[in-house]
Design an enzyme around this catalytic site. Structure first.
Site, PDB file in Angstrom:
ATOM      1  N   GLN A 257      11.828   8.364 -62.811  1.00 47.01           N
ATOM      2  CA  GLN A 257      11.086   7.282 -63.461  1.00 47.01           C
ATOM      3  C   GLN A 257      10.458   7.760 -64.770  1.00 47.01           C
ATOM      4  O   GLN A 257       9.837   8.828 -64.824  1.00 47.01           O
ATOM      5  CB  GLN A 257      10.000   6.766 -62.496  1.00 47.01           C
TER       6      GLN A 257
ATOM      7  N   ASP B 298      20.860   5.504 -63.862  1.00 39.11           N
ATOM      8  CA  ASP B 298      20.176   4.888 -65.007  1.00 39.11           C
ATOM      9  C   ASP B 298      21.094   4.804 -66.223  1.00 39.11           C
ATOM     10  O   ASP B 298      20.797   4.094 -67.178  1.00 39.11           O
ATOM     11  CB  ASP B 298      18.955   5.736 -65.402  1.00 39.11           C
TER      12      ASP B 298
ATOM     13  N   LYS C 180      11.744  -0.630 -56.238  1.00 36.98           N
ATOM     14  CA  LYS C 180      13.085  -0.031 -56.165  1.00 36.98           C
ATOM     15  C   LYS C 180      13.358   0.458 -54.752  1.00 36.98           C
ATOM     16  O   LYS C 180      14.428   0.209 -54.189  1.00 36.98           O
ATOM     17  CB  LYS C 180      13.205   1.150 -57.139  1.00 36.98           C
TER      18      LYS C 180
END
Ligand code: GUN
Length: 297
Positions: free
Chosen positions: A99, A122, A55
């Site tokens: 995460q 997200d 990422k």
């Protein structure tokens, strides 16, 4: 029957990343905004470390800023919430990603709902989940968004199609259902308690597998000609090579490829599209926060 068309997620993701990078450069030129994405990793989960590294690398390659926060596994919930509060207030940070999975002593729901919903790239915040469910404009979870883009590229319009999603997670199954419903599919969400799962799967023109069970979906469960999207990434022992592993999806690819009309491979299918969609969300979030129109991607 000839083998299915292979949906090349790696190529689609490379093309999407290039479009996002071009759009980001345009936004910087026109408005002086450089999208900033903060990635927070707590602990040392090896799979998470790989995801996070990719990422960060791809964020920079797209011409955006990456803010890295790697915290020890013993970090307390209060300290993590405090960091998120600071990132929420930082005007250089347009997107925040924590995460998952988090260590067991931290409540993920509390953490995700502390992120400013405008920075929730997200799409996991309850406000963004609610907007997706009710047809509003929010940020959409990256994996199902990537799946939808590949389905549209492969099939064109999806209206009227029978879609079956196997798996009901908040990250994939539920948002995927909302996205396909928005495309006028007839949507079934199947799960571990579904009766006669093979029969339910066989009615799908679009089959999305997101259960996390290696090669559970067999060739005989697939309607001939269906589009199959395999979200699973499972590490299984390599036969005859002790200590070695290979990655397989939730679909038995060797069987499914002879029945389906189109199918994503594992690896090289859904995975690369997830990060490309994250970059797209970061650019969208930055433009919305600045009150400027995002370029067409
Ligand atoms: N862990 C596995 N997939 C994801 C994802 O898409 N987002 C976050 N934040 N964590 C993950």
């Amino acid at each position: 029957m000839t083998d299915a068309r292979i949906i090349d997620g790696k190529a689609s993701a490379a093309a999407l990343r290039a479009r996002v990078a071009r759009a980001a450069a345009e936004v910087e030129r026109a408005h002086g905004i450089v999208p900033g994405l903060a990635v927070v990793l707590v602990g040392e989960n090896p799979a998470s470390q790989v995801y996070v590294r990719n990422k960060r690398k791809q964020t920079i390659e797209a011409g955006m800023r990456s803010f890295d926060h790697t915290l020890p596994a013993a970090t307390g919930e209060a300290a993590l919430l405090d960091l998120i509060g600071r990132l929420n207030r930082d005007p250089a940070v347009h997107g925040i990603l924590v995460q998952l999975p988090l260590p067991g002593h931290i409540d993920p729901e509390k953490v995700l709902d502390t992120i400013d919903s405008a920075k929730d790239v997200d799409g996991f915040h309850v406000i963004n989940a609610g907007r997706l469910a009710t047809g509003g404009q929010g940020l959409v979870p990256c994996t199902p968004l990537g799946c939808l883009m590949m389905l549209k590229d492969t099939l064109g319009g999806l209206g009227g199609m029978e879609a079956v999603i196997v798996g009901r997670s908040n990250i994939v199954g539920k948002p995927m259902a909302a996205l396909l419903l928005r495309e006028n599919c007839t949507v079934t969400v199947a799960h571990s308690r579904t009766r006669d799962l093979p029969l339910v799967c066989r009615r799908a023109d679009i089959l999305v597998a997101a259960v996390g069970r290696p090669e559970m979906i067999r060739g005989g469960w697939i309607k001939p000609g269906a589009a199959v999207i395999d979200v699973g990434i499972n590490r299984v022992p390599k036969q005859g090579e002790p200590g070695k592993h290979r990655l397989v999806g939730d679909v038995c690819f060797a069987e499914a490829v002879t029945v389906a009309g189109a199918i994503t491979p594992v690896p090289g299918g859904v995975g690369p599209m997830t990060i490309a969609c994250l970059l797209m969300n970061a650019l969208t979030a930055a433009c919305r926060q600045a009150g400027v129109e995002a370029p067409e991607i």
